[in-house]
Design an enzyme around this catalytic site. Sequence first.
Site, PDB file in Angstrom:
ATOM      1  N   ARG A   1      33.948  -2.808  10.551  1.00  0.00           N
ATOM      2  CA  ARG A   1      35.364  -2.954  10.908  1.00  0.00           C
ATOM      3  C   ARG A   1      35.810  -1.952  11.969  1.00  0.00           C
ATOM      4  NH1 ARG A   1      35.296  -4.183   5.424  1.00  0.00           N
ATOM      5  NH2 ARG A   1      35.620  -1.995   4.937  1.00  0.00           N
TER       6      ARG A   1
ATOM      7  N   GLU B   1      29.356   7.060  -3.736  1.00  0.00           N
ATOM      8  CA  GLU B   1      29.654   7.219  -5.159  1.00  0.00           C
ATOM      9  C   GLU B   1      28.375   6.999  -5.991  1.00  0.00           C
ATOM     10  OE1 GLU B   1      32.839   4.701  -6.255  1.00  0.00           O
ATOM     11  OE2 GLU B   1      32.969   5.511  -8.292  1.00  0.00           O
TER      12      GLU B   1
HETATM   13  P1  AMP Z   1      34.701   6.920   2.899  1.00  0.00           P
HETATM   14  O1  AMP Z   1      33.360   7.339   3.413  1.00  0.00           O
HETATM   15  O2  AMP Z   1      34.818   7.063   1.407  1.00  0.00           O
HETATM   16  O3  AMP Z   1      35.842   7.606   3.637  1.00  0.00           O
HETATM   17  O4  AMP Z   1      34.824   5.352   3.139  1.00  0.00           O
HETATM   18  C1  AMP Z   1      35.159   4.859   4.368  1.00  0.00           C
HETATM   19  C2  AMP Z   1      34.522   3.526   4.661  1.00  0.00           C
HETATM   20  O5  AMP Z   1      34.497   2.654   3.535  1.00  0.00           O
HETATM   21  C3  AMP Z   1      35.322   2.844   5.742  1.00  0.00           C
HETATM   22  O6  AMP Z   1      34.400   2.457   6.754  1.00  0.00           O
HETATM   23  C4  AMP Z   1      36.002   1.673   5.083  1.00  0.00           C
HETATM   24  O7  AMP Z   1      35.790   0.521   5.839  1.00  0.00           O
HETATM   25  C5  AMP Z   1      35.367   1.538   3.700  1.00  0.00           C
HETATM   26  N1  AMP Z   1      36.348   1.598   2.579  1.00  0.00           N
HETATM   27  C6  AMP Z   1      36.398   2.550   1.620  1.00  0.00           C
HETATM   28  N2  AMP Z   1      37.369   2.314   0.728  1.00  0.00           N
HETATM   29  C7  AMP Z   1      37.986   1.173   1.134  1.00  0.00           C
HETATM   30  C8  AMP Z   1      39.113   0.408   0.647  1.00  0.00           C
HETATM   31  N3  AMP Z   1      39.797   0.763  -0.450  1.00  0.00           N
HETATM   32  N4  AMP Z   1      39.475  -0.688   1.348  1.00  0.00           N
HETATM   33  C9  AMP Z   1      38.800  -1.060   2.462  1.00  0.00           C
HETATM   34  N5  AMP Z   1      37.746  -0.385   2.956  1.00  0.00           N
HETATM   35  C10 AMP Z   1      37.319   0.719   2.323  1.00  0.00           C
END
Ligand code: AMP
Length: 174
Positions: free
Chosen positions: A62, A99
């Site tokens: 995305r 996670e």
């Molecule tokens: P993080 O590494 O935990 O910051 O996760 C970021 C990545 O996971 C991004 O590239 C988002 O596209 C995806 N992502 C994580 N949580 C969500 C959510 N609640 N809704 C949509 N995309 C998410």
Amino acid sequence: MIAEIDLKKCIRDIADFPKPGILFKDITTLLKDGKAFAQTVDALAQKYKNEKIDKVLAIEARGFIFGAAVAYKLGAGFIPVRKKGKLPAKTTSVTYSLEYGTDTLQMHEDAIKSGENILIVDDLLATGGTANAVAGLVKKMGGKIAGIAFLIELVDLKGIEKLKEYPVYSLIKC
Ligand code: AMP
């Protein structure tokens, strides 16, 4: 002046996707609205228009949608960061914890020249693990991180704390 769209209202929440307990932020509802999409790209590009960005780097999948459009607006190059095994030439990788388990992202090792000003773009900041891993990759290649920009920041997850050493900007806070 043309009225601004409330971008927050253009994002659809999907409960329990892709697994129970996750509230997924669906951006396809923003993307299909031409005015909302344009406003998003314009706002992100506006923020960095004086920062002399050489290249915008975005994260599969995305992040590509916004990153490529912002790069075009800024007259900058575009670097795709992809899941393992997708890029054809020689790559450099970063593996980081999720996670459950780990994930690996890659970019071409000739994507960044030392000293270039890099803007990292992704759709959403959750825990910050992904952006932090990619920022580490940029630094390893000698790039300067001019900013890390998101469309959405999930404030409660405090991902911003993992990115303390970088200038972070998010258009929408949820
Ligand atoms: P993080 O590494 O935990 O910051 O996760 C970021 C990545 O996971 C991004 O590239 C988002 O596209 C995806 N992502 C994580 N949580 C969500 C959510 N609640 N809704 C949509 N995309 C998410």
